[in-house]
Enzyme design. Structure first.
Site, PDB file in Angstrom:
ATOM      1  N   ASN A 155      39.767  25.752  60.429  1.00  0.00           N
ATOM      2  CA  ASN A 155      39.919  27.211  60.529  1.00  0.00           C
ATOM      3  C   ASN A 155      40.813  27.627  59.364  1.00  0.00           C
ATOM      4  OD1 ASN A 155      40.492  29.843  61.112  1.00  0.00           O
ATOM      5  ND2 ASN A 155      41.577  29.440  63.038  1.00  0.00           N
ATOM      6  N   TRP A 156      40.185  28.189  58.347  1.00  0.00           N
ATOM      7  CA  TRP A 156      40.936  28.542  57.136  1.00  0.00           C
ATOM      8  C   TRP A 156      41.809  29.783  57.323  1.00  0.00           C
ATOM      9  CZ3 TRP A 156      36.974  27.886  52.500  1.00  0.00           C
ATOM     10  CH2 TRP A 156      36.803  26.524  52.249  1.00  0.00           C
ATOM     11  N   LYS A 157      41.607  30.503  58.432  1.00  0.00           N
ATOM     12  CA  LYS A 157      42.356  31.751  58.666  1.00  0.00           C
ATOM     13  C   LYS A 157      42.214  32.645  57.421  1.00  0.00           C
ATOM     14  CE  LYS A 157      45.040  29.296  62.029  1.00  0.00           C
ATOM     15  NZ  LYS A 157      46.260  29.096  62.780  1.00  0.00           N
ATOM     16  N   HIS A 207      40.493  33.439  69.229  1.00  0.00           N
ATOM     17  CA  HIS A 207      41.659  32.694  68.727  1.00  0.00           C
ATOM     18  C   HIS A 207      42.934  33.422  69.160  1.00  0.00           C
ATOM     19  CE1 HIS A 207      44.584  30.936  66.011  1.00  0.00           C
ATOM     20  NE2 HIS A 207      43.756  29.920  65.895  1.00  0.00           N
ATOM     21  N   GLU A 222      45.524  34.147  67.659  1.00  0.00           N
ATOM     22  CA  GLU A 222      46.015  35.154  66.704  1.00  0.00           C
ATOM     23  C   GLU A 222      45.256  36.470  66.881  1.00  0.00           C
ATOM     24  OE1 GLU A 222      45.569  32.672  63.261  1.00  0.00           O
ATOM     25  OE2 GLU A 222      47.209  31.413  63.997  1.00  0.00           O
ATOM     26  N   GLU A 234      43.980  25.310  72.508  1.00  0.00           N
ATOM     27  CA  GLU A 234      45.043  25.442  71.515  1.00  0.00           C
ATOM     28  C   GLU A 234      46.301  26.005  72.181  1.00  0.00           C
ATOM     29  OE1 GLU A 234      43.040  25.706  67.299  1.00  0.00           O
ATOM     30  OE2 GLU A 234      43.729  27.649  67.981  1.00  0.00           O
ATOM     31  N   GLY A 261      50.586  25.867  64.028  1.00  0.00           N
ATOM     32  CA  GLY A 261      51.310  26.087  62.773  1.00  0.00           C
ATOM     33  C   GLY A 261      52.802  25.806  62.872  1.00  0.00           C
ATOM     34  N   SER A 283      48.581  21.898  65.143  1.00  0.00           N
ATOM     35  CA  SER A 283      49.273  20.921  64.297  1.00  0.00           C
ATOM     36  C   SER A 283      48.574  19.562  64.247  1.00  0.00           C
ATOM     37  CB  SER A 283      50.740  20.780  64.739  1.00  0.00           C
ATOM     38  OG  SER A 283      51.415  22.019  64.583  1.00  0.00           O
ATOM     39  N   GLY A 294      44.000  24.168  61.512  1.00  0.00           N
ATOM     40  CA  GLY A 294      44.367  25.231  60.582  1.00  0.00           C
ATOM     41  C   GLY A 294      44.896  24.647  59.280  1.00  0.00           C
ATOM     42  N   GLY A 295      46.206  24.571  59.167  1.00  0.00           N
ATOM     43  CA  GLY A 295      46.881  24.179  57.919  1.00  0.00           C
ATOM     44  C   GLY A 295      46.305  22.944  57.245  1.00  0.00           C
TER      45      GLY A 295
HETATM   46  O1  G3P Z   1      42.658  27.344  64.933  1.00  0.00           O
HETATM   47  C1  G3P Z   1      43.467  26.340  64.409  1.00  0.00           C
HETATM   48  C2  G3P Z   1      44.865  26.555  64.720  1.00  0.00           C
HETATM   49  O2  G3P Z   1      45.270  27.751  65.182  1.00  0.00           O
HETATM   50  C3  G3P Z   1      45.817  25.460  64.587  1.00  0.00           C
HETATM   51  O3  G3P Z   1      46.514  25.707  63.409  1.00  0.00           O
HETATM   52  O4  G3P Z   1      47.829  25.079  61.477  1.00  0.00           O
HETATM   53  O5  G3P Z   1      48.504  24.278  63.747  1.00  0.00           O
HETATM   54  O6  G3P Z   1      46.487  23.336  62.670  1.00  0.00           O
HETATM   55  P1  G3P Z   1      47.389  24.532  62.782  1.00  0.00           P
END
Ligand code: G3P
Length: 250
Positions: free
Chosen positions: A9-11, A94, A96, A166, A172, A212, A233-234
């Site tokens: 998920n590149w956001k 999501h 967010e 999630e 993140g 994460s 994400g990241g």
């Molecule tokens: O949708 C993926 C997400 O919200 C997790 O983000 O950066 O913790 O992998 P991250």
């Protein structure tokens, strides 16, 4: 029996040239037999990405859609428009979007229906906030969100859907849920699906963990009985780490 699925998920990251360069680097490497690899990118990148992944096994997803098929909804994108581009997946609900864009269980459900109307596979996100976890409400929150998301979907549609668990406090933050804790919640979500649709559908629906996930911990999640992949994400933004995530999911 269930094909593992790693979805990046590149956001709100990457311009079109950056997106194209990413695919050039991961081609052939973030492609592992028996693992599905999906990049969920900003709308602006989608046409270029669909073109760039031609001839590869990498699939492309959007990060949102509107629940109506057309109309006076300035700034919105419909499922029909996404499917017309060659997009296969769409992230729905999501945290967010729930937190910053007023997405509710009701709009999430409408978006699930819209995705299926247009042949898109939804990746629907559920998960609890930190205070809900601390109050022992994790399963209650997941139950409400999951049951609302699937309201009115057929058994065939439910079996096709992907759920991403999630926990919001793990997104993140570098704080990931332990693989065992994530597996416990994910098996609970699978039981919810069983309650709604029966065992066959519950055994087919794929449930990812997100929060994460990194190349260093992906194998631990994948080693759990009920975790079928990760929504990342990241760590999905750099070609090298995305390749390791897909390769580590086998
Ligand atoms: O949708 C993926 C997400 O919200 C997790 O983000 O950066 O913790 O992998 P991250």
């Amino acid at each position: 029996m269930r094909t593992p699925i790693i979805a990046g998920n590149w956001k709100m990251f990457k311009t079109v040239p950056e997106a194209k360069a990413f695919i050039e680097e991961v081609k052939g490497k973030a492609e592992v037999e028996g693992v599905e690899s999906v990049i969920c990118a900003p709308f602006t990148n989608l046409p270029a990405l669909v073109e760039a992944v031609k001839g590869t096994s990498i699939k492309i997803g959007a990060q949102n859609l509107h629940f109506e098929d057309n109309g006076a909804f300035t700034g919105e994108i419909s499922g029909e428009m996404l499917k017309g581009l060659g997009v296969d997946y769409v992230i729905i609900g999501h945290s967010e979007r729930r937190a910053y864009f007023a997405e509710t269980d009701e709009t999430v459900n409408k978006k699930m229906h819209a995705a299926f109307r247009h042949g898109l596979t939804p990746i629907v996100c559920v998960g609890e906030k930190l205070e809900e976890r601390e109050a022992g409400q994790t399963k209650d929150v997941c139950k409400v969100q999951t049951e609302a998301a699937f309201q009115g979907l057929s058994a065939d549609q439910a079996a096709e859907a992907v759920i991403a668990y999630e926990p919001i406090w793990a997104i993140g933050t570098g704080k990931s849920s332990t693989a065992q804790d994530a597996n416990e919640v994910i098996s609970y979500i699978r039981d919810l699906v069983k309650g709604m649709y029966g065992e066959d559908v519950a055994n087919k629906v794929r449930i990812q963990y997100g929060g994460s996930v990194k190349p260093e911990n992906v194998a631990e999640y994948m080693g759990q009985s009920d975790i079928d992949g990760a929504l990342v994400g990241g760590a999905s933004l750099q070609p090298a780490s995305y390749i390791q995530l897909v390769q580590g999911a086998k």
